[in-house]
Design a protein around this motif. Structure first.
Motif, PDB file in Angstrom:
ATOM      1  N   MET A 259       0.831  -1.184   0.000  1.00  0.00           N
ATOM      2  CA  MET A 259       0.000   0.000   0.000  1.00  0.00           C
ATOM      3  C   MET A 259       0.879   1.252   0.000  1.00  0.00           C
ATOM      4  O   MET A 259       1.784   1.392   0.805  1.00  0.00           O
ATOM      5  N   VAL A 260       0.621   2.155  -0.901  1.00  0.00           N
ATOM      6  CA  VAL A 260       1.363   3.404  -1.019  1.00  0.00           C
ATOM      7  C   VAL A 260       0.881   4.385   0.046  1.00  0.00           C
ATOM      8  O   VAL A 260      -0.299   4.400   0.398  1.00  0.00           O
ATOM      9  N   MET A 261       1.796   5.198   0.570  1.00  0.00           N
ATOM     10  CA  MET A 261       1.432   6.183   1.592  1.00  0.00           C
ATOM     11  C   MET A 261       1.317   7.563   0.965  1.00  0.00           C
ATOM     12  O   MET A 261       2.123   7.926   0.107  1.00  0.00           O
ATOM     13  N   ASN A 262       0.343   8.344   1.438  1.00  0.00           N
ATOM     14  CA  ASN A 262       0.243   9.719   0.973  1.00  0.00           C
ATOM     15  C   ASN A 262       0.956  10.644   1.961  1.00  0.00           C
ATOM     16  O   ASN A 262       1.437  10.204   3.018  1.00  0.00           O
ATOM     17  N   VAL A 263       0.998  11.919   1.634  1.00  0.00           N
ATOM     18  CA  VAL A 263       1.715  12.899   2.445  1.00  0.00           C
ATOM     19  C   VAL A 263       1.194  12.940   3.882  1.00  0.00           C
ATOM     20  O   VAL A 263       1.978  12.965   4.835  1.00  0.00           O
ATOM     21  N   GLU A 264      -0.109  12.933   4.051  1.00  0.00           N
ATOM     22  CA  GLU A 264      -0.678  13.013   5.402  1.00  0.00           C
ATOM     23  C   GLU A 264      -0.348  11.766   6.222  1.00  0.00           C
ATOM     24  O   GLU A 264      -0.061  11.860   7.419  1.00  0.00           O
ATOM     25  N   GLU A 265      -0.367  10.598   5.602  1.00  0.00           N
ATOM     26  CA  GLU A 265      -0.022   9.364   6.315  1.00  0.00           C
ATOM     27  C   GLU A 265       1.448   9.368   6.733  1.00  0.00           C
ATOM     28  O   GLU A 265       1.782   8.935   7.837  1.00  0.00           O
ATOM     29  N   VAL A 266       2.317   9.871   5.868  1.00  0.00           N
ATOM     30  CA  VAL A 266       3.746   9.973   6.211  1.00  0.00           C
ATOM     31  C   VAL A 266       3.910  10.940   7.379  1.00  0.00           C
ATOM     32  O   VAL A 266       4.632  10.651   8.343  1.00  0.00           O
ATOM     33  N   ARG A 267       3.230  12.074   7.321  1.00  0.00           N
ATOM     34  CA  ARG A 267       3.307  13.061   8.402  1.00  0.00           C
ATOM     35  C   ARG A 267       2.851  12.444   9.722  1.00  0.00           C
ATOM     36  O   ARG A 267       3.536  12.569  10.742  1.00  0.00           O
ATOM     37  N   GLU A 268       1.717  11.781   9.712  1.00  0.00           N
ATOM     38  CA  GLU A 268       1.193  11.157  10.926  1.00  0.00           C
ATOM     39  C   GLU A 268       2.155  10.109  11.475  1.00  0.00           C
ATOM     40  O   GLU A 268       2.354  10.014  12.687  1.00  0.00           O
ATOM     41  N   TYR A 269       2.759   9.335  10.586  1.00  0.00           N
ATOM     42  CA  TYR A 269       3.695   8.307  11.044  1.00  0.00           C
ATOM     43  C   TYR A 269       4.925   8.951  11.697  1.00  0.00           C
ATOM     44  O   TYR A 269       5.352   8.534  12.774  1.00  0.00           O
ATOM     45  N   CYS A 270       5.490   9.953  11.048  1.00  0.00           N
ATOM     46  CA  CYS A 270       6.666  10.621  11.619  1.00  0.00           C
ATOM     47  C   CYS A 270       6.346  11.204  12.990  1.00  0.00           C
ATOM     48  O   CYS A 270       7.125  11.050  13.936  1.00  0.00           O
ATOM     49  N   LEU A 271       5.188  11.841  13.106  1.00  0.00           N
ATOM     50  CA  LEU A 271       4.807  12.457  14.385  1.00  0.00           C
ATOM     51  C   LEU A 271       4.455  11.441  15.457  1.00  0.00           C
ATOM     52  O   LEU A 271       4.415  11.782  16.645  1.00  0.00           O
ATOM     53  N   SER A 272       4.235  10.195  15.062  1.00  0.00           N
ATOM     54  CA  SER A 272       3.928   9.155  16.052  1.00  0.00           C
ATOM     55  C   SER A 272       5.177   8.674  16.785  1.00  0.00           C
ATOM     56  O   SER A 272       5.075   8.024  17.829  1.00  0.00           O
ATOM     57  N   LEU A 273       6.349   8.991  16.262  1.00  0.00           N
ATOM     58  CA  LEU A 273       7.595   8.579  16.913  1.00  0.00           C
ATOM     59  C   LEU A 273       7.874   9.489  18.108  1.00  0.00           C
ATOM     60  O   LEU A 273       7.496  10.664  18.099  1.00  0.00           O
ATOM     61  N   PRO A 274       8.545   8.978  19.128  1.00  0.00           N
ATOM     62  CA  PRO A 274       8.771   9.760  20.354  1.00  0.00           C
ATOM     63  C   PRO A 274       9.532  11.065  20.112  1.00  0.00           C
ATOM     64  O   PRO A 274      10.523  11.091  19.388  1.00  0.00           O
ATOM     65  N   MET A 275       9.032  12.126  20.722  1.00  0.00           N
ATOM     66  CA  MET A 275       9.684  13.439  20.786  1.00  0.00           C
ATOM     67  C   MET A 275       9.870  14.116  19.422  1.00  0.00           C
ATOM     68  O   MET A 275      10.714  14.996  19.283  1.00  0.00           O
ATOM     69  N   VAL A 276       9.113  13.759  18.425  1.00  0.00           N
ATOM     70  CA  VAL A 276       9.262  14.360  17.102  1.00  0.00           C
ATOM     71  C   VAL A 276       8.510  15.685  17.041  1.00  0.00           C
ATOM     72  O   VAL A 276       7.390  15.804  17.520  1.00  0.00           O
ATOM     73  N   THR A 277       9.171  16.661  16.445  1.00  0.00           N
ATOM     74  CA  THR A 277       8.542  17.949  16.170  1.00  0.00           C
ATOM     75  C   THR A 277       8.580  18.178  14.661  1.00  0.00           C
ATOM     76  O   THR A 277       9.341  17.530  13.943  1.00  0.00           O
ATOM     77  N   GLU A 278       7.755  19.107  14.209  1.00  0.00           N
ATOM     78  CA  GLU A 278       7.741  19.454  12.793  1.00  0.00           C
ATOM     79  C   GLU A 278       7.832  20.964  12.646  1.00  0.00           C
ATOM     80  O   GLU A 278       7.410  21.708  13.529  1.00  0.00           O
ATOM     81  N   ASP A 279       8.397  21.395  11.526  1.00  0.00           N
ATOM     82  CA  ASP A 279       8.456  22.820  11.224  1.00  0.00           C
ATOM     83  C   ASP A 279       8.663  22.980   9.718  1.00  0.00           C
ATOM     84  O   ASP A 279       8.843  22.006   8.997  1.00  0.00           O
ATOM     85  N   MET A 280       8.604  24.210   9.273  1.00  0.00           N
ATOM     86  CA  MET A 280       8.779  24.520   7.859  1.00  0.00           C
ATOM     87  C   MET A 280       9.901  25.551   7.702  1.00  0.00           C
ATOM     88  O   MET A 280       9.750  26.560   7.025  1.00  0.00           O
TER      89      MET A 280
END
Length: 125
Positions: free
Chosen positions: A1-22
């Protein structure tokens, strides 16, 4: 199953202590652990790419095995691969490479940090 951008974002943020920025502008979503980038999601609209850090030998092996993995544009190609999200990579490969990238960054952090955050140090590929 291919992942879309939102699924990748959710997966990355599910890892401990992850933050996001632009920090690189609105077309690049960065994921960090303790301030260090482990993934960059390109949001240019035409092609969705995810750049992930990788062990240098493993990075070359992956490029040989998968058409949708290549040296990351604008990143040190020795250590960074980009994954074409609209290609044929399955979610298990993408998630595994996100975890690998996370682990590569964490293992370079001071032992004091890893000892203080055992949930971070136990993430494996």
């Amino acid at each position: 199953m291919v992942m879309n951008v939102e699924e990748v974002r959710e997966y990355c943020l599910s890892l401990p202590m992850v933050t996001e920025d632009m920090a690189f502008g609105e077309e690049h979503l960065l994921f960090r652990i303790n301030g260090k980038i482990f993934a960059c999601l390109a949001l240019d609209g035409e092609e969705d790419y995810l750049a992930v850090k990788c062990d240098p030998d493993y990075a070359l092996d992956l490029r040989d095995r998968y058409d949708d993995i290549e040296g990351a544009f604008h990143w040190n190609k020795k250590y960074w691969n980009q994954l074409r999200l609209r290609g044929n990579l399955g979610s298990s490969i993408i998630c595994g490479l996100i975890r690998h990238s996370y682990s590569e960054v964490v293992k370079k952090m001071p032992k004091k940090f890893r000892d203080a955050h055992p949930d971070v140090a136990t993430i494996r590929e």
